[in-house]
Every structure is written in structure tokens, then in C-alpha cells.
Design a protein around this motif. Sequence first.
Motif, PDB file in Angstrom:
ATOM      1  N   TYR A  53       0.839  -1.184   0.000  1.00 34.82           N
ATOM      2  CA  TYR A  53       0.000   0.000   0.000  1.00 34.82           C
ATOM      3  C   TYR A  53       0.874   1.233   0.000  1.00 34.82           C
ATOM      4  CZ  TYR A  53      -3.507  -3.360   0.771  1.00 34.82           C
ATOM      5  OH  TYR A  53      -4.308  -4.442   0.602  1.00 34.82           O
ATOM      6  N   SER A  54       0.774   1.991  -1.058  1.00 32.94           N
ATOM      7  CA  SER A  54       1.586   3.194  -1.184  1.00 32.94           C
ATOM      8  C   SER A  54       0.893   4.138  -2.156  1.00 32.94           C
ATOM      9  CB  SER A  54       2.986   2.845  -1.693  1.00 32.94           C
ATOM     10  OG  SER A  54       2.895   2.278  -2.990  1.00 32.94           O
ATOM     11  N   PRO A  55       1.156   5.416  -2.189  1.00 29.24           N
ATOM     12  CA  PRO A  55       2.114   6.085  -1.324  1.00 29.24           C
ATOM     13  C   PRO A  55       1.551   6.275   0.087  1.00 29.24           C
ATOM     14  CG  PRO A  55       0.975   7.673  -2.670  1.00 29.24           C
ATOM     15  CD  PRO A  55       0.494   6.338  -3.110  1.00 29.24           C
ATOM     16  N   SER A  56       2.414   6.234   1.041  1.00 32.95           N
ATOM     17  CA  SER A  56       1.991   6.387   2.414  1.00 32.95           C
ATOM     18  C   SER A  56       1.938   7.846   2.814  1.00 32.95           C
ATOM     19  CB  SER A  56       2.955   5.656   3.343  1.00 32.95           C
ATOM     20  OG  SER A  56       2.897   4.280   3.103  1.00 32.95           O
ATOM     21  N   ILE A  57       1.024   8.147   3.689  1.00 30.05           N
ATOM     22  CA  ILE A  57       0.941   9.486   4.244  1.00 30.05           C
ATOM     23  C   ILE A  57       1.897   9.595   5.423  1.00 30.05           C
ATOM     24  CG2 ILE A  57      -0.562  11.081   5.474  1.00 30.05           C
ATOM     25  CD1 ILE A  57      -2.848   9.917   3.753  1.00 30.05           C
ATOM     26  N   LEU A  58       1.911   8.589   6.253  1.00 23.84           N
ATOM     27  CA  LEU A  58       2.801   8.573   7.407  1.00 23.84           C
ATOM     28  C   LEU A  58       3.433   7.186   7.496  1.00 23.84           C
ATOM     29  CD1 LEU A  58       3.877   9.799  10.074  1.00 23.84           C
ATOM     30  CD2 LEU A  58       1.840   8.886  11.185  1.00 23.84           C
ATOM     31  N   ILE A  59       4.741   7.136   7.579  1.00 23.80           N
ATOM     32  CA  ILE A  59       5.449   5.861   7.722  1.00 23.80           C
ATOM     33  C   ILE A  59       6.143   5.854   9.074  1.00 23.80           C
ATOM     34  CG2 ILE A  59       7.232   4.337   6.788  1.00 23.80           C
ATOM     35  CD1 ILE A  59       6.820   5.634   4.085  1.00 23.80           C
ATOM     36  N   SER A  64       4.726  -4.137  16.630  1.00 23.62           N
ATOM     37  CA  SER A  64       3.570  -5.022  16.456  1.00 23.62           C
ATOM     38  C   SER A  64       2.509  -4.301  15.644  1.00 23.62           C
ATOM     39  CB  SER A  64       2.987  -5.425  17.818  1.00 23.62           C
ATOM     40  OG  SER A  64       2.341  -4.309  18.395  1.00 23.62           O
ATOM     41  N   SER A  65       1.590  -5.076  15.088  1.00 22.55           N
ATOM     42  CA  SER A  65       0.496  -4.477  14.319  1.00 22.55           C
ATOM     43  C   SER A  65      -0.397  -3.646  15.228  1.00 22.55           C
ATOM     44  CB  SER A  65      -0.314  -5.567  13.612  1.00 22.55           C
ATOM     45  OG  SER A  65      -0.664  -6.593  14.496  1.00 22.55           O
ATOM     46  N   LEU A  66      -0.455  -4.009  16.514  1.00 19.43           N
ATOM     47  CA  LEU A  66      -1.256  -3.231  17.455  1.00 19.43           C
ATOM     48  C   LEU A  66      -0.683  -1.829  17.623  1.00 19.43           C
ATOM     49  CD1 LEU A  66      -3.692  -3.399  19.253  1.00 19.43           C
ATOM     50  CD2 LEU A  66      -2.229  -4.269  21.083  1.00 19.43           C
ATOM     51  N   GLU A  67       0.651  -1.757  17.769  1.00 18.15           N
ATOM     52  CA  GLU A  67       1.288  -0.443  17.850  1.00 18.15           C
ATOM     53  C   GLU A  67       1.036   0.369  16.593  1.00 18.15           C
ATOM     54  OE1 GLU A  67       5.187  -1.358  20.664  1.00 18.15           O
ATOM     55  OE2 GLU A  67       5.388  -0.176  18.832  1.00 18.15           O
ATOM     56  N   CYS A  68       1.034  -0.322  15.462  1.00 19.99           N
ATOM     57  CA  CYS A  68       0.786   0.365  14.190  1.00 19.99           C
ATOM     58  C   CYS A  68      -0.606   0.994  14.191  1.00 19.99           C
ATOM     59  CB  CYS A  68       0.938  -0.614  13.036  1.00 19.99           C
ATOM     60  SG  CYS A  68       0.739   0.116  11.410  1.00 19.99           S
ATOM     61  N   LEU A  69      -1.583   0.252  14.662  1.00 17.75           N
ATOM     62  CA  LEU A  69      -2.940   0.799  14.734  1.00 17.75           C
ATOM     63  C   LEU A  69      -2.981   2.022  15.642  1.00 17.75           C
ATOM     64  CD1 LEU A  69      -5.254  -2.339  15.013  1.00 17.75           C
ATOM     65  CD2 LEU A  69      -4.535  -1.089  12.987  1.00 17.75           C
ATOM     66  N   LEU A  70      -2.224   1.963  16.725  1.00 15.71           N
ATOM     67  CA  LEU A  70      -2.211   3.082  17.666  1.00 15.71           C
ATOM     68  C   LEU A  70      -1.579   4.310  17.034  1.00 15.71           C
ATOM     69  CD1 LEU A  70      -1.170   1.100  20.850  1.00 15.71           C
ATOM     70  CD2 LEU A  70      -3.408   2.081  20.365  1.00 15.71           C
ATOM     71  N   VAL A  71      -0.470   4.112  16.327  1.00 17.48           N
ATOM     72  CA  VAL A  71       0.194   5.233  15.650  1.00 17.48           C
ATOM     73  C   VAL A  71      -0.783   5.909  14.693  1.00 17.48           C
ATOM     74  CG1 VAL A  71       1.957   5.805  13.940  1.00 17.48           C
ATOM     75  CG2 VAL A  71       2.536   4.334  15.878  1.00 17.48           C
ATOM     76  N   TYR A  78      -6.471   7.886  10.630  1.00 15.16           N
ATOM     77  CA  TYR A  78      -6.337   7.544   9.221  1.00 15.16           C
ATOM     78  C   TYR A  78      -7.360   6.467   8.852  1.00 15.16           C
ATOM     79  CZ  TYR A  78      -2.122  10.291   9.194  1.00 15.16           C
ATOM     80  OH  TYR A  78      -1.240  11.330   9.282  1.00 15.16           O
ATOM     81  N   LEU A  79      -7.606   6.342   7.541  1.00 17.28           N
ATOM     82  CA  LEU A  79      -8.622   5.399   7.084  1.00 17.28           C
ATOM     83  C   LEU A  79      -8.103   3.976   7.026  1.00 17.28           C
ATOM     84  CD1 LEU A  79     -10.318   7.475   4.237  1.00 17.28           C
ATOM     85  CD2 LEU A  79     -11.209   6.994   6.504  1.00 17.28           C
ATOM     86  N   THR A  80      -6.806   3.825   6.797  1.00 19.18           N
ATOM     87  CA  THR A  80      -6.242   2.495   6.597  1.00 19.18           C
ATOM     88  C   THR A  80      -4.845   2.442   7.192  1.00 19.18           C
ATOM     89  OG1 THR A  80      -7.398   2.423   4.469  1.00 19.18           O
ATOM     90  CG2 THR A  80      -5.740   0.741   4.831  1.00 19.18           C
ATOM     91  N   THR A  81      -4.445   1.291   7.686  1.00 22.49           N
ATOM     92  CA  THR A  81      -3.049   1.093   8.039  1.00 22.49           C
ATOM     93  C   THR A  81      -2.574  -0.215   7.440  1.00 22.49           C
ATOM     94  OG1 THR A  81      -3.132  -0.278  10.033  1.00 22.49           O
ATOM     95  CG2 THR A  81      -3.611   2.050  10.312  1.00 22.49           C
ATOM     96  N   SER A  82      -1.298  -0.260   7.100  1.00 22.08           N
ATOM     97  CA  SER A  82      -0.685  -1.545   6.766  1.00 22.08           C
ATOM     98  C   SER A  82       0.522  -1.719   7.674  1.00 22.08           C
ATOM     99  CB  SER A  82      -0.276  -1.611   5.300  1.00 22.08           C
ATOM    100  OG  SER A  82       0.863  -0.825   5.050  1.00 22.08           O
ATOM    101  N   PHE A  83       0.741  -2.956   8.098  1.00 19.33           N
ATOM    102  CA  PHE A  83       1.878  -3.269   8.953  1.00 19.33           C
ATOM    103  C   PHE A  83       2.560  -4.490   8.379  1.00 19.33           C
ATOM    104  CE2 PHE A  83       3.674  -5.806  12.457  1.00 19.33           C
ATOM    105  CZ  PHE A  83       4.610  -4.905  12.922  1.00 19.33           C
ATOM    106  N   CYS A  92       0.367   4.611   7.565  1.00 27.51           N
ATOM    107  CA  CYS A  92      -0.959   5.173   7.809  1.00 27.51           C
ATOM    108  C   CYS A  92      -1.432   5.773   6.490  1.00 27.51           C
ATOM    109  CB  CYS A  92      -0.911   6.257   8.874  1.00 27.51           C
ATOM    110  SG  CYS A  92      -0.156   5.734  10.425  1.00 27.51           S
ATOM    111  N   LEU A  93      -2.581   5.342   6.023  1.00 25.00           N
ATOM    112  CA  LEU A  93      -2.993   5.662   4.659  1.00 25.00           C
ATOM    113  C   LEU A  93      -4.383   6.276   4.604  1.00 25.00           C
ATOM    114  CD1 LEU A  93      -2.091   2.179   3.186  1.00 25.00           C
ATOM    115  CD2 LEU A  93      -0.657   4.198   3.091  1.00 25.00           C
TER     116      LEU A  93
END
Length: 239
Positions: A53-59, A64-71, A78-83, A92-93
Motif C-alpha cells: 500500500y503506497s504512497p503512504s501518508i505517514l510511515i 507489532s500491528s497493534l502499535e501500528c494501529l495506535l500510531v 487515518y482510514l487504513t493502516t498496513s503493517f 498510515c494511509l
Amino acid sequence: MKIVIDVKEKSPAKCLKGSFYDLRVDNFKYHVIGTSVGWHNWQEDLTNSNHQYSPSILIATASSSLECLLVCSDPVEYLTTSFNNATGECHCLNGITGTSSQPGNRIWFRKVDGFTNIWPGWYVRLVSDVTVDEATAVLICSNVGARLAVLDTNDKINRITALPDYPSGSYVLVGATDKQTEGVYMWSTGVNVTDSRWATGDPNNGGIPGVEEDCVALSSSFFIDLPCTHLAYFVCEKV
Ligand SMILES: [Ca+2]
Ligand SMILES: [Ca+2]
């Protein structure tokens, strides 16, 4: 950015595949509530895992994927995250992004009430039970943080016309006009409407003296121009 995760009782310490999560920020601690509540912020889309998933807004990087969701939940939702499990890369996308395969990626969608996530990060609401003029449709969309859908690719058009409640025999307003320059149709993003999807004979500005056709609707799977006062169904997209 330091993240403190405060996992509530009975909640898993890490994201389980295919689960829903509700995340709350409280005094710099993040409360993670699992499936014990009825309202869920994030939902994993297993069918779209292992895509890029790109381009990313915030990298960011996360353990962990949980931390990614928190970020991606704070300070902006954001509407979407990929980890990526292998690299720890957290994206964060918003909006539609690429889909080439990238092993290890997991994808999560934020739940947005009233809108359907029909493509990674693309949330639409098709209104096919009431007809309104273009100005009203624009207002209804903007009132919920959306706009008339910009269907500037064949893929987007095909996904809308494939929706179960798509009214193929009727007009569905989309986010393009030639109000600025007669005959030059632009999406609200400033991109020109391509010729390939116009219905035969359109755009024709109607041919009726004194009646401009400056708005655009889908008719079946093709665009037509029609008067902006014409009452039609419409489709919003989250922005
Ligand atoms: Ca026109
Ligand atoms: Ca026309």
C-alpha cells in the motif's frame, strides 16, 4: 513518539488475525478494547493482506500491528493502516493505493459508519433511495466529511456500478462539472474527465436554449451531462 499500551482485562496483547479493535487515548496511555464492545474502530481485511500500500501518508516503525494501529489512530484517525510483520514498517494511509504483493503485510480499515469500504482506504456511500439536485448532493456529502465521488479511473467506475444497490437504470451524480468552462469537464480534484467513459452523444450540453447541462451523472456505466437542477441519485466518497 513513545507508545505506552495499556491492555484492558481480557483483551489480547497483540492483534489477532481478522479481529476488530477499539482504541482509546487517555492521558498518553492507549486503551485497547477487544471484541467485548459493540463499536469497533479497526477491522482487519484478510483478503487484502500481503499487498503493498503506497504512497503512504505517514510511515513509522512499530514492533507489532497493534502499535501500528495506535500510531495511525492518534492524533489523526487515518482510514487504513498496513503493517509488515517482517520489517516492522507501519503505513498510515488515506485513499486508494497500489496493490502489488508484499509478503508479510497486514491491512486494517477504520470503521466509518454509513460508508462502505469497497477498496483499501476508499469509503463510499451510494444514495439510491432519494433523488436530489447537485447542490443538495454536494451538501449532504460534505456534511459527513465526504464529497461527490471522483470516478477518475475505470476501476473506480466498475466498483461503483458493481455495488448491489447500484441503480443501473437511473442517473447517479458524481463529482464533476463544466461550470468553470463550458465543455471542459473537470473532477473536483482538478483532473479532466477522460473521454472514454462518456455515453454516445454526451456531453452535449443538452441542446435546449437556456438550459445548461453542467453536471455529470453515471447512467448505467457511462457518464452523461445533465442540468445541475435535475433530481438524481448520488454517490459520496470519504475524503
Ligand atoms: Ca455544460
Ligand atoms: Ca447531456
